[in-house]
Scaffold this active site. Structure first.
Site, PDB file in Angstrom:
ATOM      1  N   LYS A  74      38.696 -46.718  49.011  1.00 13.38           N
ATOM      2  CA  LYS A  74      39.923 -45.968  48.708  1.00 13.38           C
ATOM      3  C   LYS A  74      39.611 -44.804  47.768  1.00 13.38           C
ATOM      4  CE  LYS A  74      43.821 -46.600  45.545  1.00 13.38           C
ATOM      5  NZ  LYS A  74      43.169 -46.021  44.381  1.00 13.38           N
ATOM      6  N   ASN A  75      38.891 -45.090  46.693  1.00 15.41           N
ATOM      7  CA  ASN A  75      38.636 -44.030  45.715  1.00 15.41           C
ATOM      8  C   ASN A  75      37.613 -43.014  46.213  1.00 15.41           C
ATOM      9  OD1 ASN A  75      40.446 -45.288  44.101  1.00 15.41           O
ATOM     10  ND2 ASN A  75      38.946 -46.071  42.604  1.00 15.41           N
TER      11      ASN A  75
ATOM     12  N   ARG B 232      48.913 -40.742  42.386  1.00 15.16           N
ATOM     13  CA  ARG B 232      48.228 -39.865  41.461  1.00 15.16           C
ATOM     14  C   ARG B 232      47.150 -39.024  42.152  1.00 15.16           C
ATOM     15  NH1 ARG B 232      47.139 -39.121  36.092  1.00 15.16           N
ATOM     16  NH2 ARG B 232      44.991 -38.566  35.651  1.00 15.16           N
TER      17      ARG B 232
ATOM     18  N   CYS C  14      49.781 -45.814  40.022  1.00 13.79           N
ATOM     19  CA  CYS C  14      49.974 -47.106  39.382  1.00 13.79           C
ATOM     20  C   CYS C  14      50.449 -46.932  37.953  1.00 13.79           C
ATOM     21  CB  CYS C  14      48.622 -47.826  39.319  1.00 13.79           C
ATOM     22  SG  CYS C  14      48.448 -49.079  40.545  1.00 13.79           S
TER      23      CYS C  14
ATOM     24  N   ARG D 260      48.684 -41.636  31.894  1.00 12.09           N
ATOM     25  CA  ARG D 260      47.654 -41.015  32.727  1.00 12.09           C
ATOM     26  C   ARG D 260      47.881 -39.512  32.788  1.00 12.09           C
ATOM     27  NH1 ARG D 260      46.604 -44.694  37.975  1.00 12.09           N
ATOM     28  NH2 ARG D 260      44.561 -43.720  37.888  1.00 12.09           N
ATOM     29  N   PRO D 261      47.541 -38.801  31.718  1.00  9.64           N
ATOM     30  CA  PRO D 261      47.762 -37.355  31.703  1.00  9.64           C
ATOM     31  C   PRO D 261      46.785 -36.629  32.628  1.00  9.64           C
ATOM     32  CG  PRO D 261      46.610 -38.050  29.713  1.00  9.64           C
ATOM     33  CD  PRO D 261      46.874 -39.291  30.508  1.00  9.64           C
ATOM     34  N   ILE D 262      47.037 -35.320  32.863  1.00  9.29           N
ATOM     35  CA  ILE D 262      46.083 -34.541  33.657  1.00  9.29           C
ATOM     36  C   ILE D 262      45.548 -33.350  32.856  1.00  9.29           C
ATOM     37  CG2 ILE D 262      46.945 -35.246  35.927  1.00  9.29           C
ATOM     38  CD1 ILE D 262      48.382 -32.506  36.105  1.00  9.29           C
TER      39      ILE D 262
ATOM     40  N   LEU E  83      42.837 -32.946  31.208  1.00  6.27           N
ATOM     41  CA  LEU E  83      41.414 -32.602  31.409  1.00  6.27           C
ATOM     42  C   LEU E  83      41.241 -31.761  32.675  1.00  6.27           C
ATOM     43  CD1 LEU E  83      39.777 -36.037  30.484  1.00  6.27           C
ATOM     44  CD2 LEU E  83      40.088 -34.031  29.032  1.00  6.27           C
TER      45      LEU E  83
ATOM     46  N   ASP F  23      38.788 -51.161  37.213  1.00  2.00           N
ATOM     47  CA  ASP F  23      39.510 -51.658  38.389  1.00  2.00           C
ATOM     48  C   ASP F  23      39.214 -53.126  38.672  1.00  2.00           C
ATOM     49  OD1 ASP F  23      40.822 -49.313  38.883  1.00  2.00           O
ATOM     50  OD2 ASP F  23      39.391 -48.572  40.346  1.00  2.00           O
TER      51      ASP F  23
ATOM     52  N   ILE G 241      39.914 -48.234  29.072  1.00  2.00           N
ATOM     53  CA  ILE G 241      40.313 -47.064  29.870  1.00  2.00           C
ATOM     54  C   ILE G 241      41.819 -47.003  30.144  1.00  2.00           C
ATOM     55  CG2 ILE G 241      39.891 -45.807  32.044  1.00  2.00           C
ATOM     56  CD1 ILE G 241      37.021 -46.744  31.820  1.00  2.00           C
TER      57      ILE G 241
ATOM     58  N   ARG H 149      48.401 -50.479  48.722  1.00  2.00           N
ATOM     59  CA  ARG H 149      47.866 -49.148  48.404  1.00  2.00           C
ATOM     60  C   ARG H 149      46.338 -49.154  48.466  1.00  2.00           C
ATOM     61  NH1 ARG H 149      48.735 -47.714  43.001  1.00  2.00           N
ATOM     62  NH2 ARG H 149      47.399 -46.052  43.724  1.00  2.00           N
TER      63      ARG H 149
END
Ligand code: UD1
Length: 438
Positions: free
Chosen positions: A35-36, A105, A129, A134-136, A138, A321, A343, A413
């Site tokens: 998936k990732n 995301r 999730c 979970r900012p963006i 970066l 995960d 994390i 998912r």
């Protein structure tokens, strides 16, 4: 019952897994494409001219959501079994529809390719999730370094770059998504871009392989310094390609955990043990016998699992995960285990659900202390997120009696029909409920 931000809110609201625990899992399982791995590659397929064929593309709701976004942008997508063909030739839109963006995301990966190809993208804050903040930032800071102007208006990010220019970007934390996004954006930036402090996950190496096959000059993935040569000429030379997605190491870890939890025995096919080493070592510490070959992992679980002490971290550290499935194993071990999450802080919500099954877990400041008793009991539980849901399935497989896992849209998912895979190994696990449209 509310089930979060995915499309399953409309169609799968009443589905759950019913599991009769206590069956020893045994047999072989072949891993799906990751998936990732596939999600950033689907976004990267926007970069080259012509179609790309993605092999071993897993049947996940997140993949379906990404394909829907690509189609909304004007791409042509065709699926035949595990092969997905994407053609971005008719790309006509650079605004990602908000309601699709909020579903997952990974839609954030589209920023890099759209900026490289069209010089602009508009999006809202991504969903996904609910496992903590979970900012963006970066992603955005890195893009600014490449010359992208970003305006935030009414919850939308409007990103424009008349001409991006290669730069040196230093990531203060090895964010997987930011590394991938910046690799793709940098292809549209004139000259060389250096990404320092890059994440080193195997999925990033796989993205590099895909980009290289398209003709991109990218190297260094798998180390903390990635170099990209970009610009108009480089972009014009990119051509679609065929690529097989790497095996899903997190799915692999989940199946191994299920075997370990039930005292079982399993041969994982299409596995890459090198990608799973930190998890495999913990399984060995807990008493499992493992045999690795270049593309298989064999596990034989002990009668009783031993406790362990583990801290999550960026690759090659222990993957966050797999923290939740490991938490289940620690509950089933005999003795006290320690688990530290570095994390995503909200992953320990799974502990509250495991408590309904008899687990004794105390959580404080990102650390869990688990008093393993060797047993869990069937209960009605709710998947708090994707991997937490998988952990509850593992718990249900090992528990005495019946477990009902609700909110399984989260699990869909990231796992392609988990009940069928576990079923082939002897699990008594069925999907129940009817599809209902709101
Ligand atoms: C990816 C994986 C996810 C995995 C995670 C960590 C995909 C599709 N998802 O998520 O399964 O759990 O890596 O291995 O590949 N952060 C910031 N600012 C940012 C970006 C991240 O502060 O701009 C923080 C996050 O809040 C988190 C940490 O960095 O605490 C790691 O996030 P990141 O590596 O970016 O994870 P994702 O790419 O979202």
């Amino acid at each position: 019952m509310e089930c979060g931000k995915t499309d399953c809110v409309e169609v799968r609201i009443v589905e759950c897994f019913e599991i009769i625990g206590g069956k020893r899992l045994q047999g072989e399982y072949t891993l799906s494409g990751a998936k990732n791995g596939v999600l950033p590659i689907l976004a990267a397929a926007l970069l080259p001219e012509g179609e790309s064929r993605i092999l071993d593309c897993p049947g996940l709701s997140d993949v379906a959501a990404m394909v829907q976004i690509l189609e909304a942008l004007g791409c042509r997508a065709e699926r035949e079994g595990r092969v997905l063909t994407l053609d971005p030739q008719a790309l006509c839109c650079t605004e990602i529809p908000a309601e699709l963006m909020k579903r997952m995301r990974s839609s954030v990966f589209l920023m890099g390719p759209l900026l490289a190809r069209c010089g602009e993208v508009t999006l809202c804050c991504p969903g996904g999730c609910d496992i903590g903040c979970r900012p963006i930032d970066l992603h955005l800071e890195g893009l600014k370094k490449l010359g992208v102007e970003i305006r935030e208006e009414g919850g939308l990010f409007r990103c424009r770059a008349a001409r991006m220019k290669g730069a040196e970007i230093r990531l203060p934390f090895p964010s997987v998504g930011a590394t991938e996004n910046l690799m793709m954006a940098a292809l549209g930036a004139e000259g060389e871009t250096l990404i320092r402090g890059a994440a080193r996950e195997p999925e990033i190496v796989d993205l590099q392989h895909f980009l290289q096959k398209c003709g991109a000059r990218v190297r260094g993935a798998g180390t903390s310094v990635i170099r990209v040569k970009g610009g108009r000429t480089q972009m014009a030379a990119l051509r679609g390609t065929e690529h097989r997605v790497l095996p899903d190491r997190i799915e692999g870890g989940t199946y191994l955990a299920a075997a370990a939890a039930t005292g079982g025995e399993l041969l994982l096919q299409n596995a890459c043990p090198d990608h799973m080493e930190s998890f495999l070592q913990v399984l060995e510490t807990m008493g499992c016998r493992l045999l690795r070959s270049p593309d298989t992992v064999y596990i034989k679980a002990p009668g009783r699992l031993r406790p362990a002490a583990v801290r999550t971290g960026p690759h090659p550290g222990f993957p966050t995960d797999l923290q939740s499935p490991l938490l289940t194993l620690m509950c089933l071990a005999e003795g006290e285990s320690q688990l530290e999450e570095t994390i995503f802080e909200a992953r320990f919500r799974t502990a509250e659900e495991l408590a309904k099954m008899g687990a004794a877990v105390t959580v404080s400041e990102g650390r869990a202390r688990i008093r393993g008793t060797g047993r869990l009991f069937g209960a009605r539980v709710q998947a708090p997120d994707l991997r937490g849901g998988a952990a509850l399935v593992v718990a249900g497989l090992a528990a005495e009696g019946k477990t009902i896992v609700e909110n399984i849209c989260h699990i869909d998912r990231g796992y392609d029909t988990l009940e069928l895979g576990m079923g082939t190994l002897g699990a008594e696990m069925i999907r129940k409920g009817q599809n209902k449209k709101k």
